[in-house]
Design a protein around this motif. Structure first.
Motif, mmCIF file in Angstrom:
data_model
loop_
_atom_site.group_PDB
_atom_site.id
_atom_site.type_symbol
_atom_site.label_atom_id
_atom_site.label_comp_id
_atom_site.label_asym_id
_atom_site.label_seq_id
_atom_site.Cartn_x
_atom_site.Cartn_y
_atom_site.Cartn_z
ATOM 1 N N THR A 77 -2.928 5.804 7.663
ATOM 2 C CA THR A 77 -3.049 4.666 6.766
ATOM 3 C C THR A 77 -2.727 3.372 7.492
ATOM 4 O O THR A 77 -3.429 2.369 7.338
ATOM 5 C CB THR A 77 -2.093 4.822 5.576
ATOM 6 O OG1 THR A 77 -2.288 6.119 5.029
ATOM 7 C CG2 THR A 77 -2.356 3.783 4.526
ATOM 8 N N VAL B 206 0.866 -1.182 0.000
ATOM 9 C CA VAL B 206 0.000 0.000 0.000
ATOM 10 C C VAL B 206 0.900 1.228 0.000
ATOM 11 O O VAL B 206 1.276 1.742 1.054
ATOM 12 C CB VAL B 206 -0.917 0.019 1.251
ATOM 13 C CG1 VAL B 206 -1.901 1.183 1.174
ATOM 14 C CG2 VAL B 206 -1.637 -1.301 1.414
ATOM 15 N N ASP C 43 -5.578 2.439 9.609
ATOM 16 C CA ASP C 43 -6.735 2.085 8.809
ATOM 17 C C ASP C 43 -6.580 0.690 8.206
ATOM 18 O O ASP C 43 -7.487 -0.145 8.279
ATOM 19 C CB ASP C 43 -6.889 3.136 7.706
ATOM 20 C CG ASP C 43 -8.259 3.091 7.096
ATOM 21 O OD1 ASP C 43 -9.228 3.147 7.876
ATOM 22 O OD2 ASP C 43 -8.355 2.969 5.868
ATOM 23 N N ILE C 44 -5.415 0.416 7.633
ATOM 24 C CA ILE C 44 -5.199 -0.882 6.979
ATOM 25 C C ILE C 44 -5.143 -1.997 8.027
ATOM 26 O O ILE C 44 -5.587 -3.118 7.794
ATOM 27 C CB ILE C 44 -3.892 -0.855 6.145
ATOM 28 C CG1 ILE C 44 -3.976 0.220 5.056
ATOM 29 C CG2 ILE C 44 -3.589 -2.217 5.560
ATOM 30 C CD1 ILE C 44 -4.800 -0.119 3.854
ATOM 31 N N ASP D 52 -10.247 6.099 -2.276
ATOM 32 C CA ASP D 52 -9.825 7.488 -2.405
ATOM 33 C C ASP D 52 -10.981 8.386 -2.026
ATOM 34 O O ASP D 52 -12.098 8.175 -2.430
ATOM 35 C CB ASP D 52 -9.394 7.756 -3.844
ATOM 36 C CG ASP D 52 -8.095 7.020 -4.146
ATOM 37 O OD1 ASP D 52 -7.599 6.341 -3.224
ATOM 38 O OD2 ASP D 52 -7.609 7.130 -5.267
ATOM 39 N N THR E 73 -6.593 5.778 2.161
ATOM 40 C CA THR E 73 -6.977 4.400 2.444
ATOM 41 C C THR E 73 -8.481 4.249 2.459
ATOM 42 O O THR E 73 -9.212 5.199 2.620
ATOM 43 C CB THR E 73 -6.446 3.994 3.811
ATOM 44 O OG1 THR E 73 -6.862 4.978 4.734
ATOM 45 C CG2 THR E 73 -4.953 3.888 3.793
ATOM 46 N N GLY E 74 -8.897 3.010 2.325
ATOM 47 C CA GLY E 74 -10.324 2.727 2.355
ATOM 48 C C GLY E 74 -10.999 3.365 1.158
ATOM 49 O O GLY E 74 -12.152 3.753 1.209
ATOM 50 N N ARG F 160 -1.247 -1.730 -4.570
ATOM 51 C CA ARG F 160 -2.406 -0.867 -4.724
ATOM 52 C C ARG F 160 -1.955 0.509 -5.214
ATOM 53 O O ARG F 160 -1.209 1.199 -4.528
ATOM 54 C CB ARG F 160 -3.106 -0.712 -3.381
ATOM 55 C CG ARG F 160 -4.254 0.214 -3.520
ATOM 56 C CD ARG F 160 -5.007 0.394 -2.255
ATOM 57 N NE ARG F 160 -6.016 1.408 -2.536
ATOM 58 C CZ ARG F 160 -6.881 1.821 -1.666
ATOM 59 N NH1 ARG F 160 -6.891 1.313 -0.463
ATOM 60 N NH2 ARG F 160 -7.758 2.742 -1.993
ATOM 61 N N SER G 284 -2.980 4.340 -6.206
ATOM 62 C CA SER G 284 -4.051 5.298 -5.963
ATOM 63 C C SER G 284 -4.738 5.680 -7.259
ATOM 64 O O SER G 284 -4.092 5.801 -8.298
ATOM 65 C CB SER G 284 -3.475 6.551 -5.317
ATOM 66 O OG SER G 284 -4.406 7.606 -5.396
ATOM 67 N N SER G 285 -6.041 5.905 -7.194
ATOM 68 C CA SER G 285 -6.740 6.356 -8.398
ATOM 69 C C SER G 285 -6.358 7.794 -8.721
ATOM 70 O O SER G 285 -6.632 8.299 -9.791
ATOM 71 C CB SER G 285 -8.247 6.236 -8.218
ATOM 72 O OG SER G 285 -8.656 7.066 -7.169
ATOM 73 N N TYR H 107 -8.434 0.418 -6.700
ATOM 74 C CA TYR H 107 -9.826 0.241 -6.294
ATOM 75 C C TYR H 107 -10.232 1.397 -5.389
ATOM 76 O O TYR H 107 -9.390 2.104 -4.850
ATOM 77 C CB TYR H 107 -10.060 -1.123 -5.647
ATOM 78 C CG TYR H 107 -9.199 -1.431 -4.430
ATOM 79 C CD1 TYR H 107 -7.949 -2.031 -4.568
ATOM 80 C CD2 TYR H 107 -9.675 -1.155 -3.144
ATOM 81 C CE1 TYR H 107 -7.176 -2.331 -3.453
ATOM 82 C CE2 TYR H 107 -8.906 -1.460 -2.031
ATOM 83 C CZ TYR H 107 -7.655 -2.045 -2.188
ATOM 84 O OH TYR H 107 -6.896 -2.342 -1.090
ATOM 85 N N GLY H 108 -11.533 1.557 -5.234
ATOM 86 C CA GLY H 108 -12.053 2.723 -4.508
ATOM 87 C C GLY H 108 -12.436 2.405 -3.081
ATOM 88 O O GLY H 108 -11.675 1.767 -2.359
ATOM 89 N N HIS H 109 -13.630 2.809 -2.669
ATOM 90 C CA HIS H 109 -14.100 2.621 -1.293
ATOM 91 C C HIS H 109 -14.464 1.167 -1.034
ATOM 92 O O HIS H 109 -15.588 0.864 -0.668
ATOM 93 C CB HIS H 109 -15.355 3.468 -1.061
ATOM 94 C CG HIS H 109 -15.080 4.932 -1.009
ATOM 95 N ND1 HIS H 109 -14.712 5.589 0.138
ATOM 96 C CD2 HIS H 109 -15.122 5.878 -1.973
ATOM 97 C CE1 HIS H 109 -14.535 6.868 -0.119
ATOM 98 N NE2 HIS H 109 -14.774 7.078 -1.391
ATOM 99 N N GLN H 110 -13.547 0.262 -1.230
ATOM 100 C CA GLN H 110 -13.915 -1.144 -1.095
ATOM 101 C C GLN H 110 -13.066 -1.807 -0.023
ATOM 102 O O GLN H 110 -12.009 -2.365 -0.305
ATOM 103 C CB GLN H 110 -13.743 -1.871 -2.434
ATOM 104 C CG GLN H 110 -14.757 -1.455 -3.472
ATOM 105 C CD GLN H 110 -14.190 -1.612 -4.873
ATOM 106 O OE1 GLN H 110 -13.432 -0.767 -5.353
ATOM 107 N NE2 GLN H 110 -14.520 -2.704 -5.512
ATOM 108 N N ASP H 111 -13.535 -1.735 1.208
ATOM 109 C CA ASP H 111 -12.844 -2.383 2.318
ATOM 110 C C ASP H 111 -12.698 -3.882 2.080
ATOM 111 O O ASP H 111 -11.747 -4.497 2.538
ATOM 112 C CB ASP H 111 -13.615 -2.154 3.621
ATOM 113 C CG ASP H 111 -13.111 -0.914 4.351
ATOM 114 O OD1 ASP H 111 -12.124 -0.315 3.873
ATOM 115 O OD2 ASP H 111 -13.700 -0.561 5.379
#
Lengths: 410, 350
Positions: free
Chosen positions: A185, A98, A188-189, B349, B346-347, A124, A126-127, A160-164
Motif C-alpha cells: 500500500t 489510508v 502504491d499510494i 478494492d 489500494t487503487g 478513505r 474500504s468498500s 471509492y473504487g478503482h479511481q487513482d
C-alpha cells in the motif's frame, strides 16, 4: 470523480468539492488543537462505544472507547501542548488517511488523534469495511446529531473504487498523508505526488515476536501462568495472528533444559484459554497451518510439529535463525530457545515492531532495548497488550505528527 | 493381464493399497529429504502402517510452495504445472516411468466407458484454448491430455466463444450414427452444448460425455448433477454421461462417474478417504468432510497420499455400479485469509 460519503452519511460527491468543503472555515472558526468541539464529539462517541450493547458485540470497540475517554484525551492533549516548551502548536492542515481494510478500528485512532490536533481530515474507508467498522460509522453518524456543525463540515470518511484520480487529488491537496496497510500500500499510494511541503507517515509491513523468561516462568504461580497464557491467547488469536503486532514466534530465554516443560505447559494453558475465550480455527485455517508448518519442516527449519489440536499448533524450530517472518495461520506457536535476551538482539531487524514479554524484570527489558539500540522493535509490552493501540506507534509520536510548531522569540 | 481398473472390492483394495502405499511412503522418504523431514517432524518415525487410514497425508498445496520430488534432476522428463486460483503454481516432476504410467492408467480408466478404440471427438471449447502452447491454461492442458482419446476432433465453439451450430450439425451428420466422444467442462457443456443442441433439436444419443470442473457456476441456475443428467437425457438424448474428478498433483488418476450416475468411483490403484477436518478422523459414510486422495501412480514425487481442499462425501461402499467407494465432490474449502494490517486494497478494492 464521484465518491461515496460515509461520514457524514450523504449523497455521492465530487472529490474536489469534498476537499474544498473540509478545508473551508467551519462555523465557529477554524479548529484548534484540543478544540472543545472535537473533544465533545469524541467523548460522546466514547460513551456510545462503551455502552454494553456495543462492547458486547465488538470487544475491540471497548478498547477504542477507553482510548477516547475524557481523561485519556486530556493526557493526549497535555502531551501535544508540550508544556514547558517554547513552541506553539497548531494544526498541520488537511490530513489524508489510508487505513487498513481489515483492522476495523485503526481508522478511528488515526482520525481521532488528528482531529484532536485540530486538522480537517479525509479518511478513505474500504468498500469491504464490515463488522465493527460499520458499527463505528453508524455510531459516528448518530453522534453527529448533537455535535457542533464544524465537525460535519471538517471531517469526511469516504469510499471509492478503482479511481487513482481520487487518490491523486487527495495526495496533491493534503498537508500530511497517513498510509497504513503495509509495504504494498505504501508503495502504491506513494506513486501519487504530495505538495512540496507535505509528507507521509507510513506504516509498512512489520513482524512481532514474544519472549518468555524461563526463570521468570518458574518463579510464577499457577494463577500467574494461566493469566500469562490468556494474555498470549489475546495477542495471537485476535486478527488471526496476522496483525503487525501479533507475535509470530516465541523465544524461550534461559536454561534450555527447562524449555520443553515450559513449552508444554504453556501450550496446554493456551489451548484452555483459547477454548474459554471461544477462539477456534475453521477447516480452511487448519489446512493453512498444516501447509505452512509442513513447509517449515520441509525446509529444515522445524524439527517437531504439535498438531494434536487444530486450534493450537506448536512448532519446535531448529534454531533461532529459523524464526519465521511470514504469516503461518491463526494459532501457530513456533518456539526457539536462547540463553539470554542479548542473544536475540542480533536477530532483530528494522521490520520488527512489537516484542511481547513475560517473566522479565524492567531492568532486563531496558537493557535489552539498549542492546537493540534502535536496530528494530518499537514496542516492548507485556503479554496481553501486543494489540493495544497507543499514541506512540511504529516509533511515531502520532499526536505530535499531526501538529505543526511555531516558535516565537521575543 | 486384465486391463480393467474398476474391479476390486473395498476389503481387497484396502489390503493392496496399504501394502503399495506403505512401500511408496518408504520409497519417497528415502529419496526426498523434504518429505522425510515433514514426516519426522510430525511424529511419523515408523515405516509400516496398520491401515491405509493411518498413512500420513500431505496437503496438496505443498506442491505449490515447495519442490517436492523423489528423482534426481537428470531423470526429470516432464514438469507439470497447474495454476491455482490464487496464482500459485504446483510443480509435479515426472520421470520416464511415472510419465508412462500416468498415460497408461488414465487410458485404461477411460477405456472403461469409451471402449478400446479412438472415437470421433467433439470438444466443447474453442481451438484457442490449446492454440498457444506456451501460455495455455490448466484448462488447455487438461484438454490436450484428453484429446488423445479421440480422433477427428471438432471444436464446438468458434473464436468468439460462441457455439457454432453448423459445425455441430456437420459433425453429427458424419459421426452421429455411431458412438462418439464429447469432452468439456461441466458449465460449458451446459451453457454451450446443451442449450445450443436443444434449441436446434439435435440428437446426441450416441454420444459419450466426459466432463469435469465442478458445479459452482451452475448453482445459480439450480443445476446439480441429477438435473444435468435428466435434462441432457430428455432434451438431447445424451444418456452416457461421466463426470470425473482429478488434479494435476495426481496426474493420471481420475475418479469417474459410473453409468448409473450414482457417484464417482475410484480405480483399483487409487482411493478416496473423507476426513473430518476437526479431528482428522475418517468420516462415516454419508458424512461430508475433506477429501484425501491416494494413488499408487506418483512414484517420482511424494503425491501418493494427499489431502485436497475439496469437500466430499462417500455415499456407499461396494454397493454401486462398480466396486469400491462411491462418492461426490461437494465443493471447495474457501482459502483461509489473513486479516492483518497489510491490507488496504489500494487503487480501488480488488
Amino acid at each position: 470523480m464521484k465518491i461515496e460519503v460515509r461520514f457524514p452519511a450523504g449523497p455521492q460527491a465530487e472529490i474536489d468539492d469534498v476537499i474544498a468543503g473540509v478545508t473551508a472555515e467551519p462555523e465557529g472558526g477554524r479548529l484548534v488543537p484540543g478544540d472543545p468541539r472535537v473533544v465533545d464529539f469524541l467523548t460522546a462517541l466514547a460513551r456510545r462505544l462503551l455502552a454494553p450493547s456495543i462492547a458486547r458485540r465488538h470487544p475491540e470497540l471497548g478498547s477504542l472507547g477507553f482510548f477516547l475517554r475524557k481523561t485519556e484525551i486530556r493526557k493526549t492533549l497535555e502531551h501535544l501542548r508540550r508544556e514547558g516548551d517554547d513552541a506553539l502548536v497548531f494544526p498541520r492542515g488537511l490530513v489524508f488517511h489510508v487505513p487498513p481494510a481489515n483492522v476495523d478500528t485503526i481508522f478511528v485512532y488515526s482520525w481521532a488523534l488528528s482531529a484532536l490536533a485540530g486538522n480537517p481530515n479525509i479518511i478513505r474507508i474500504s468498500s469491504r469495511a464490515a463488522g465493527a467498522a460499520l458499527t463505528i460509522l453508524e455510531t459516528l453518524n448518530e453522534c453527529l446529531a448533537d455535535a457542533h456543525p464544524a465537525i460535519g463540515q471538517t471531517q469526511r470518511m469516504i469510499t471509492y473504487g478503482h479511481q487513482d484520480e481520487v487518490t491523486a487529488a487527495l495526495s496533491a491537496a493534503c498537508d500530511l498523508r497517513v498510509i497504513w496497510g503495509g509495504d504494498r500500500t505504501v508503495r502504491d499510494i506513494r506513486r501519487h505526488p504530495l505538495a512540496p511541503h507535505a509528507r507521509d507517515v507510513t506504516f509498512p509491513d512489520r513482524s512481532s515476536y514474544a519472549a518468555i523468561s524461563l526463570a521468570g516462568w518458574q518463579a510464577t504461580d499457577a494463577e500467574g501462568r494461566k493469566r500469562a497464557a490468556e494474555g498470549l491467547v489475546n495477542d495471537v488469536y485476535w486478527f488471526d495472528q496476522a496483525a503487525c503486532s501479533s507475535p509470530m514466534a516465541i523465544y524461550l530465554v534461559g536454561d534450555a533444559g527447562q524449555a520443553p516443560a515450559v513449552k508444554e505447559e504453556l501450550l496446554s494453558l493456551v489451548a484452555q484459554g483459547a477454548r474459554a475465550q471461544g477462539f477456534a480455527v475453521d477447516a480452511a485455517m487448519a489446512v493453512e497451518k498444516r501447509v505452512s508448518t509442513y513447509g517449515l519442516a520441509a525446509e529444515g527449519r522445524a524439527t517437531a510439529l504439535d498438531l494434536a489440536d487444530n486450534t493450537v499448533t506448536g512448532v519446535t524450530l531448529t534454531s533461532p535463525d529459523a524464526v519465521p517472518h511470514d504469516w503461518l495461520g491463526a494459532g501457530v506457536f513456533p518456539f526457539t530457545t536462547v540463553g539470554s535476551l542479548a542473544e536475540i538482539a542480533p536477530l532483530i531487524t528494522r521490520k520488527d515492531q512489537t516484542f511481547s514479554h513475560f517473566g522479565f524484570t524492567r531492568d532486563e527489558l531496558i537493557a535489552f532495548a539498549h542492546q537493540l539500540g534502535g536496530r528494530g522493535v518499537d514496542r516492548i509490552v507485556p503479554f496481553g497488550q501486543a494489540l493495544n493501540f497507543a499514541g506512540v506507534w511504529d516509533g511515531y509520536d502520532l499526536i505530535r505528527e499531526f501538529g505543526r510548531l511555531v516558535t516565537v522569540t521575543a | 493381464m486384465s486391463e480393467e481398473v474398476f474391479t476390486l472390492k473395498q476389503p481387497e483394495k484396502d489390503e493392496r493399497l496399504l501394502e503399495q502405499l506403505s512401500a511408496l511412503t518408504r520409497h519417497h522418504r528415502e529419496r526426498s529429504p523434504e518429505y522425510d523431514r515433514i514426516l519426522l517432524a510430525s511424529g511419523q518415525a515408523q515405516d509400516s502402517y496398520a491401515s491405509v487410514y493411518d498413512l500420513p497425508w500431505l496437503p496438496v498445496r505443498m506442491f505449490k510452495n515447495h519442490h517436492l520430488k523423489s528423482i534426481p534432476d537428470d531423470e526429470i522428463v516432464k514438469v507439470l504445472t497447474s495454476s491455482g486460483t490464487t496464482g500459485d503454481v504446483s510443480r509435479i516432476y515426472l520421470d520416464r516411468d511415472a510419465a508412462a504410467a500416468q498415460t497408461r492408467m488414465l487410458s485404461r480408466t477411460l477405456q472403461t466407458v469409451l471402449g478400446p478404440k479412438r472415437l470421433p471427438m467433439l470438444i466443447v471449447d474453442s481451438r484457442g484454448v490449446v492454440a498457444d502452447r506456451r501460455s495455455f491454461s490448466a484448462r488447455g492442458a487438461g484438454m490436450l491430455g484428453l484429446m488423445n482419446f479421440g480422433r477427428d476432433h471438432v471444436w464446438v465453439l468458434d473464436e468468439n466463444g460462441e457455439p457454432d451450430v453448423e459445425v455441430l450439425k456437420q459433425f453429427l451428420a458424419k459421426h452421429g450414427d455411431q458412438p462418439f466422444l464429447i469432452f468439456g467442462f461441466t458449465f460449458m457443456v451446459w451453457l454451450y452444448l446443451y442449450e445450443a443442441a436443444r434449441d436446434a433439436g439435435l440428437d446426441l444419443s450416441n454420444g459419450i460425455l466426459i466432463h469435469s470442473g465442478g458445479w459452482k457456476k451452475l448453482i445459480d441456475r439450480a443445476v446439480d448433477n441429477a438435473e444435468f443428467r435428466r435434462r441432457l437425457a430428455e432434451d438431447i438424448g445424451l444418456t452416457k454421461i461421466h463426470n470425473f474428478y482429478g488434479m494435476v498433483e495426481q496426474i493420471g488418476t481420475i475418479y469417474l462417474e459410473g453409468p448409473d450416475g450414482g457417484g464417482l468411483y475410484c480405480p483399483d490403484f487409487a482411493d478416496v478417504i473423507i476426513r473430518d477436518p476437526e479431528t482428522w478422523e475418517v468420516a462415516p459414510i454419508g458424512t461430508p468432510g475433506l477429501i484425501e486422495v491416494t494413488s499408487t501412480l506418483p512414484t517420482s514425487y511424494p503425491g501418493h497420499v494427499l489431502l485436497t481442499e475439496d469437500l466430499g462425501v462417500v455415499h456407499g461402499v461396494d454397493d454401486g455400479a462398480w466396486p469400491g467407494k462411491r462418492f461426490s465432490v461437494l465443493g471447495r474449502l474457501p482459502r483461509a485469509e489473513a486479516r492483518g494490517c497489510s491490507d488496504t486494497f489500494t487503487g480501488g478494492d480488488r
